[in-house]
Design an enzyme around this catalytic site. Sequence first.
Site, PDB file in Angstrom:
ATOM      1  N   HIS A  80      -3.758   7.986   8.874  1.00  0.00           N
ATOM      2  CA  HIS A  80      -3.079   9.299   9.412  1.00  0.00           C
ATOM      3  C   HIS A  80      -4.114  10.223  10.195  1.00  0.00           C
ATOM      4  O   HIS A  80      -5.005  10.407   9.665  1.00  0.00           O
ATOM      5  CB  HIS A  80      -2.355  10.055   8.417  1.00  0.00           C
ATOM      6  N   ASP A 159      10.906  18.019   3.394  1.00  0.00           N
ATOM      7  CA  ASP A 159       9.652  18.456   4.441  1.00  0.00           C
ATOM      8  C   ASP A 159      10.299  18.874   5.817  1.00  0.00           C
ATOM      9  O   ASP A 159       9.938  19.759   6.206  1.00  0.00           O
ATOM     10  CB  ASP A 159       8.731  17.198   4.575  1.00  0.00           C
ATOM     11  N   ARG A 166       9.302  26.859   8.259  1.00  0.00           N
ATOM     12  CA  ARG A 166       7.976  27.736   8.226  1.00  0.00           C
ATOM     13  C   ARG A 166       7.745  27.751   9.831  1.00  0.00           C
ATOM     14  O   ARG A 166       6.972  28.900  10.188  1.00  0.00           O
ATOM     15  CB  ARG A 166       6.822  26.616   7.663  1.00  0.00           C
ATOM     16  N   SER A 181       2.891  18.576   3.159  1.00  0.00           N
ATOM     17  CA  SER A 181       4.006  18.143   3.977  1.00  0.00           C
ATOM     18  C   SER A 181       3.292  16.814   4.745  1.00  0.00           C
ATOM     19  O   SER A 181       4.122  15.761   4.653  1.00  0.00           O
ATOM     20  CB  SER A 181       3.938  19.032   5.189  1.00  0.00           C
ATOM     21  N   LYS A 185       4.889  12.584   3.496  1.00  0.00           N
ATOM     22  CA  LYS A 185       5.353  11.621   4.553  1.00  0.00           C
ATOM     23  C   LYS A 185       4.400   9.941   4.508  1.00  0.00           C
ATOM     24  O   LYS A 185       5.167   8.966   4.651  1.00  0.00           O
ATOM     25  CB  LYS A 185       5.206  12.136   6.021  1.00  0.00           C
TER      26      LYS A 185
HETATM   27  N1  URA Z   1       1.899  18.663  10.242  1.00  0.00           N
HETATM   28  C1  URA Z   1       2.718  18.300   9.537  1.00  0.00           C
HETATM   29  O1  URA Z   1       3.285  17.052   9.150  1.00  0.00           O
HETATM   30  N2  URA Z   1       2.945  19.286   8.614  1.00  0.00           N
HETATM   31  C2  URA Z   1       2.682  20.515   8.640  1.00  0.00           C
HETATM   32  O2  URA Z   1       3.002  21.181   7.935  1.00  0.00           O
HETATM   33  C3  URA Z   1       1.784  20.749   9.473  1.00  0.00           C
HETATM   34  C4  URA Z   1       1.442  19.626  10.607  1.00  0.00           C
END
Ligand code: URA
Length: 432
Positions: A80, A159, A166, A181, A185
């Site tokens: 990632h 999320d 947020r 977050s 994923k």
């Molecule tokens: N990228 C994400 O996937 N989550 C965040 O909180 C910030 C950047």
Amino acid sequence: MVDLIEKKRDGQELSTEEIQFIINGYTDGSIPDYQVSALTMAIFFKGMTEKERADLTMAMVKSGDQIDLSKIEGIKVDKHSTGGVGDTTTLVLGPLVAAVGVPVAKMSGRGLGHTGGTIDKLEAVSGFHVEIDNEEFIQLVNKNKIAVIGQSGNLTPADKKLYALRDVTATVDSIPLIASSIMSKKIAAGADAIVLDVKTGAGAFMKTLDDSRELAKAMVQIGNNVGRNTMAVISDMSQPLGFAIGNALEVQEAIDTLKGEGPEDLTELCLTLGSHMVYLAKKAETLKEARALLEGAIKDGSALESFKVFLSSQGGDASVVDDVTKLPQAKFKIELEAKEDGYVSEIVADEIGTAAMLLGAGRATKESQIDLAVGLVLRKKIGDKVQKGDSLLTIHSNFEDVSEVKDILYSNIRLAKDAIEAPVLIHEEITE
Ligand code: URA
Ligand code: CA
């Protein structure tokens, strides 16, 4: 919920059950936005303990589907990147590590940004598609060691909702919230092990090395605490990676790199990230051995062959690999000429990305159409010597008047009188 907000406001630790209660309630709508806003603001100021971060991550993982990759043989290592400009690494790394036997079961997206996502880029290859079902996906990975599938519907809905909240409550910039977050994923997508490329610099989400290190450590800690072997590389994004920024242009750059003829920085970053992937997949005993395997796959052509097999297995015309002029080509190629002598001192990555987007390489909104052919190819990088009239970069455009794009580029590629060092590419590797 009021008690839990108060608890966090006063700096106390929330229990596993309390975090689960919050995430369940927020996902099903029984806890309203305004209470979760107050909580995220309390988290912003008070932080989260190591245990809370792991609990939040797993609560979000459980809020939706989890991809089952157990039918794929071997250790599934996902990579990632926290996002940058012209980051061609995924296109190179997939076929590269697959060539040495690491299974790459990639779920990818389109998304907004300077260029398209990995799927958009791959669609520059005529016929290539990611509309395959799960069964075919798994078969392809077992057979070829690599396949890419489009993002499925219901991964980490908690999320999605929390990130959107947020975004409008000034609580994005919280390390525990960002780390959980991102990790939620990756874990929901089925990774056994995770290699993180945390970018740092002007073109990155984290602009300073200290912030990048803190985020990297937070993510590595979460991964290892929830049973996924995780490590992070902190890499430079003060200037775009490689030369190409654009969809077809990056496919071409990936092909060059798989042939061993790619830009130095992109090649080095791919070998570094790839070595960690091979090592975590237990295909090599040491990082050194892993790197030698990858270098071998580039030299003997097996990395390039793996890319061809991958493309054709998903309907793509693999002959583009031998004839890149079959990729979409822009009508106009316009050079950006240096106005004076000097040394390149700055290439402000995010502004360069914006220029690529103006040409049509990326999406400003979900509805925007991408032009796969267009983008930018840098001719100089930081530290390079430049003479007046040299091309700093080539603009690939489907419209002739690029004066607005040129203005942005001129003000964001800066020259200095004195010689300057190229920036460090790999700052740190974080394993625990
Ligand atoms: N990228 C994400 O996937 N989550 C965040 O909180 C910030 C950047
Ligand atoms: Ca690039």
